[in-house]
Design an enzyme around this catalytic site. Structure first.
Site, PDB file in Angstrom:
ATOM      1  N   GLY A  10     -32.710 -21.462 -10.133  1.00  0.00           N
ATOM      2  CA  GLY A  10     -33.283 -20.513 -11.364  1.00  0.00           C
ATOM      3  C   GLY A  10     -32.245 -20.835 -12.333  1.00  0.00           C
ATOM      4  N   GLY A  11     -31.736 -21.863 -12.665  1.00  0.00           N
ATOM      5  CA  GLY A  11     -30.542 -21.954 -13.722  1.00  0.00           C
ATOM      6  C   GLY A  11     -30.904 -22.047 -15.195  1.00  0.00           C
ATOM      7  N   SER A  12     -32.156 -22.407 -15.281  1.00  0.00           N
ATOM      8  CA  SER A  12     -32.853 -22.239 -16.530  1.00  0.00           C
ATOM      9  C   SER A  12     -33.373 -21.274 -17.210  1.00  0.00           C
ATOM     10  CB  SER A  12     -33.973 -23.449 -16.895  1.00  0.00           C
ATOM     11  OG  SER A  12     -34.929 -23.050 -15.825  1.00  0.00           O
ATOM     12  N   GLY A  13     -33.144 -20.012 -16.052  1.00  0.00           N
ATOM     13  CA  GLY A  13     -33.750 -18.586 -16.655  1.00  0.00           C
ATOM     14  C   GLY A  13     -32.819 -17.973 -17.405  1.00  0.00           C
ATOM     15  N   VAL A  15     -30.987 -15.265 -16.481  1.00  0.00           N
ATOM     16  CA  VAL A  15     -29.597 -15.094 -15.740  1.00  0.00           C
ATOM     17  C   VAL A  15     -29.113 -16.310 -15.664  1.00  0.00           C
ATOM     18  CG1 VAL A  15     -28.971 -13.951 -13.378  1.00  0.00           C
ATOM     19  CG2 VAL A  15     -30.847 -12.964 -14.473  1.00  0.00           C
ATOM     20  N   TYR A 131     -45.477  -9.495  -5.320  1.00  0.00           N
ATOM     21  CA  TYR A 131     -43.826  -9.934  -5.574  1.00  0.00           C
ATOM     22  C   TYR A 131     -42.938  -9.163  -4.747  1.00  0.00           C
ATOM     23  CZ  TYR A 131     -40.023 -10.100  -8.832  1.00  0.00           C
ATOM     24  OH  TYR A 131     -38.752 -10.287  -9.221  1.00  0.00           O
ATOM     25  N   ASN A 160     -33.245  -3.052 -14.384  1.00  0.00           N
ATOM     26  CA  ASN A 160     -34.101  -3.844 -15.495  1.00  0.00           C
ATOM     27  C   ASN A 160     -32.920  -4.776 -15.980  1.00  0.00           C
ATOM     28  OD1 ASN A 160     -36.863  -2.732 -15.632  1.00  0.00           O
ATOM     29  ND2 ASN A 160     -35.448  -0.731 -16.077  1.00  0.00           N
ATOM     30  N   HIS A 174     -40.946  -8.095 -20.188  1.00  0.00           N
ATOM     31  CA  HIS A 174     -40.431  -6.688 -19.814  1.00  0.00           C
ATOM     32  C   HIS A 174     -40.221  -6.056 -21.135  1.00  0.00           C
ATOM     33  CE1 HIS A 174     -39.160  -9.080 -16.136  1.00  0.00           C
ATOM     34  NE2 HIS A 174     -39.847  -8.083 -15.695  1.00  0.00           N
ATOM     35  N   ARG A 203     -34.778   4.826 -18.840  1.00  0.00           N
ATOM     36  CA  ARG A 203     -34.689   3.695 -17.803  1.00  0.00           C
ATOM     37  C   ARG A 203     -33.090   2.920 -17.711  1.00  0.00           C
ATOM     38  NH1 ARG A 203     -38.594   5.493 -16.237  1.00  0.00           N
ATOM     39  NH2 ARG A 203     -40.513   4.492 -15.988  1.00  0.00           N
TER      40      ARG A 203
HETATM   41  P1  NDP Z   1     -36.565 -16.184 -15.333  1.00  0.00           P
HETATM   42  O1  NDP Z   1     -37.960 -16.077 -15.475  1.00  0.00           O
HETATM   43  O2  NDP Z   1     -36.021 -16.252 -16.693  1.00  0.00           O
HETATM   44  O3  NDP Z   1     -35.970 -17.573 -14.747  1.00  0.00           O
HETATM   45  C1  NDP Z   1     -36.712 -18.040 -13.430  1.00  0.00           C
HETATM   46  C2  NDP Z   1     -36.029 -19.306 -12.816  1.00  0.00           C
HETATM   47  O4  NDP Z   1     -36.677 -19.571 -11.812  1.00  0.00           O
HETATM   48  C3  NDP Z   1     -36.256 -20.330 -13.860  1.00  0.00           C
HETATM   49  O5  NDP Z   1     -35.003 -21.197 -14.102  1.00  0.00           O
HETATM   50  C4  NDP Z   1     -37.305 -21.258 -13.108  1.00  0.00           C
HETATM   51  O6  NDP Z   1     -37.215 -22.575 -13.472  1.00  0.00           O
HETATM   52  C5  NDP Z   1     -37.104 -21.012 -11.721  1.00  0.00           C
HETATM   53  N1  NDP Z   1     -38.261 -21.335 -10.867  1.00  0.00           N
HETATM   54  C6  NDP Z   1     -39.575 -20.721 -11.096  1.00  0.00           C
HETATM   55  N2  NDP Z   1     -40.333 -21.038 -10.138  1.00  0.00           N
HETATM   56  C7  NDP Z   1     -39.455 -22.234  -9.655  1.00  0.00           C
HETATM   57  C8  NDP Z   1     -39.835 -23.310  -8.412  1.00  0.00           C
HETATM   58  N3  NDP Z   1     -41.139 -23.218  -8.181  1.00  0.00           N
HETATM   59  N4  NDP Z   1     -38.905 -23.873  -8.158  1.00  0.00           N
HETATM   60  C9  NDP Z   1     -37.664 -23.860  -8.680  1.00  0.00           C
HETATM   61  N5  NDP Z   1     -37.320 -23.113  -9.609  1.00  0.00           N
HETATM   62  C10 NDP Z   1     -38.305 -22.386 -10.215  1.00  0.00           C
HETATM   63  O7  NDP Z   1     -35.981 -15.249 -14.483  1.00  0.00           O
HETATM   64  P2  NDP Z   1     -34.565 -14.352 -14.670  1.00  0.00           P
HETATM   65  O8  NDP Z   1     -33.461 -14.973 -14.862  1.00  0.00           O
HETATM   66  O9  NDP Z   1     -35.050 -13.343 -15.505  1.00  0.00           O
HETATM   67  O10 NDP Z   1     -34.458 -13.644 -13.111  1.00  0.00           O
HETATM   68  C11 NDP Z   1     -33.546 -14.324 -12.215  1.00  0.00           C
HETATM   69  C12 NDP Z   1     -33.424 -13.468 -11.018  1.00  0.00           C
HETATM   70  O11 NDP Z   1     -33.447 -12.146 -11.084  1.00  0.00           O
HETATM   71  C13 NDP Z   1     -35.020 -13.560 -10.151  1.00  0.00           C
HETATM   72  O12 NDP Z   1     -34.888 -13.681  -8.796  1.00  0.00           O
HETATM   73  C14 NDP Z   1     -35.595 -12.203 -10.507  1.00  0.00           C
HETATM   74  O13 NDP Z   1     -36.666 -11.846  -9.486  1.00  0.00           O
HETATM   75  C15 NDP Z   1     -34.346 -11.268 -10.573  1.00  0.00           C
HETATM   76  N6  NDP Z   1     -34.702 -10.155 -11.193  1.00  0.00           N
HETATM   77  C16 NDP Z   1     -35.070 -10.184 -12.743  1.00  0.00           C
HETATM   78  C17 NDP Z   1     -35.341  -8.860 -13.299  1.00  0.00           C
HETATM   79  C18 NDP Z   1     -35.684  -9.146 -14.947  1.00  0.00           C
HETATM   80  O14 NDP Z   1     -35.593  -7.922 -15.662  1.00  0.00           O
HETATM   81  N7  NDP Z   1     -35.491 -10.205 -15.454  1.00  0.00           N
HETATM   82  C19 NDP Z   1     -35.235  -7.800 -12.643  1.00  0.00           C
HETATM   83  C20 NDP Z   1     -34.655  -7.587 -11.406  1.00  0.00           C
HETATM   84  C21 NDP Z   1     -34.669  -9.136 -10.684  1.00  0.00           C
HETATM   85  P3  NDP Z   1     -38.022 -23.089 -14.892  1.00  0.00           P
HETATM   86  O15 NDP Z   1     -37.249 -22.779 -15.999  1.00  0.00           O
HETATM   87  O16 NDP Z   1     -38.070 -24.602 -14.684  1.00  0.00           O
HETATM   88  O17 NDP Z   1     -39.494 -22.634 -14.663  1.00  0.00           O
END
Ligand code: NDP
Length: 315
Positions: A10-13, A15, A131, A160, A174, A203
């Site tokens: 999840g390195g592109s998200g 967090v 979920y 959050n 969100h 919150r």
């Molecule tokens: P994002 O939606 O920003 O990022 C999700 C990441 O997961 C992306 O890097 C995405 O890759 C990757 N991903 C999704 N599907 C797949 C797959 N099939 N195979 C490989 N990688 C995949 O999430 P956040 O950074 O916001 O969240 C990180 C963690 O924190 C999650 O586990 C989430 O459940 C948890 N969390 C988040 C909260 C929030 O408010 N955001 C609150 C509480 C917990 P790509 O970019 O390529 O799609």
């Protein structure tokens, strides 16, 4: 532990981006590199990078609308991703995995503040049960693998989150990124902003960069089977957050609270005493207003390329 021994799924998200600022030399992977719903691709990932440590962030994440409309997808994708990551981590003898749960997986009927021992005490909220149950199984799998195989797999429960690189899609974001995006568009188009509820609910919010620092702290200091709450427990009214965002975005138009829409529960406090007993201190969190300002500035600077703003209407 060297940074380059850590692999971050999840390195592109959001967090993941924050973690890049904390451990820039770690290995960051996204779904473009490996679709972790596939056991085969998960195995290839571990074989290729041979990480000693894993921070597991990858998940199918979404707001309430997406969660309700695609219950099956949210269950399947998250159950597959988590099962595959932990199973491959076991087979490749990873020394430690830190995985993320979420406070939204707590039971709908719960005693506040949220304490870790209550996670499995009843069904989660109807809107995101698929979920939530998939995430709860991440806790179960981590514990079961610890008991049977001796794996050091831990789980952490953030509340959050917000920060740079969030998801700003108006149908699927969100509360903080949604307010930012609505106000940005209202300012551009000379319109008023309509927000749900009356703004009174309180919150807790944790800045993504603080969360990233906490994840590294857990990698070094937490080795127990029980999940650990890791959020900043300062509470803010949605109304005040809207005012802060308006001020930072220089939005001077009207903010209308649509009280025909649900406001949600008044409070959902969580207990982070387990984290603080390890030595994480309240003063280690970034000031809320500073981090919110920084997130607003990033959003404005990156409008048009940030996730969910690519095709938004500013005319
Ligand atoms: P994002 O939606 O920003 O990022 C999700 C990441 O997961 C992306 O890097 C995405 O890759 C990757 N991903 C999704 N599907 C797949 C797959 N099939 N195979 C490989 N990688 C995949 O999430 P956040 O950074 O916001 O969240 C990180 C963690 O924190 C999650 O586990 C989430 O459940 C948890 N969390 C988040 C909260 C929030 O408010 N955001 C609150 C509480 C917990 P790509 O970019 O390529 O799609």
């Amino acid at each position: 532990m060297n940074q380059n021994e850590i692999l971050v799924t999840g390195g592109s998200g959001m967090v993941g981006h924050a973690l890049k600022r904390v451990i820039p030399e770690a290995i960051f992977v996204s779904s473009k590199d490996y679709d972790l719903r596939s056991h085969f691709e998960a195995e290839i990932m571990f074989a290729t990078h041979a990480p000693k440590y894993v921070i597991h962030l990858a998940a199918k994440v979404g707001g309430i609308k997406a969660n309700m409309e695609k219950l099956g997808d949210f269950y399947r994708d998250n159950a597959l991703i988590n099962t595959n990551v932990l199973e491959s981590a076991r087979r490749f003898r990873v020394r430690k995995v830190v995985s993320l749960l979420s406070t939204c997986i707590y039971p709908n009927e719960v005693v506040y503040p949220l304490t870790e021992d209550q996670i499995h005490n009843g069904p989660p909220h109807q809107s995101n049960y698929a979920y939530a149950y998939a995430k709860r199984m991440l806790d179960i799998q981590s514990r079961a693998y610890r008991e049977q195989y001796g794996c050091n797999f831990v789980t952490a429960v953030p509340n959050n989150l917000f920060g740079e690189n969030d998801n700003y899609d108006l149908n699927d974001s969100h509360v903080i990124p949604a307010i930012m995006h609505k106000m940005y568009l209202a300012k551009q188009n000379g319109q008023r902003v309509v927000l749900w509820g009356d703004g009174s609910p309180l919150r807790e919010f944790t800045y993504s960069l603080d969360l990233a620092n906490i994840l590294l702290f857990l990698m070094e200091h937490y080795d127990k089977p029980e999940p650990i709450n890791i959020g900043n427990t300062g509470e803010y009214a949605i109304l005040d957050i809207a005012q802060l965002i308006a001020s930072r975005l220089d939005y001077n138009g009207e903010i209308v609270w649509d009280t025909t829409k649900p406001a949600g529960q008044l409070r959902k406090p969580s207990d982070n005493s387990r984290l603080h007993s390890l030595g994480w201190r309240p003063e280690m969190y970034t000031d809320f207003k500073d981090s919110l300002s920084s997130a607003c500035d990033w959003f404005v600077e990156n409008y048009g390329t940030a996730r969910g703003t690519e095709n938004a209407n500013t005319q």
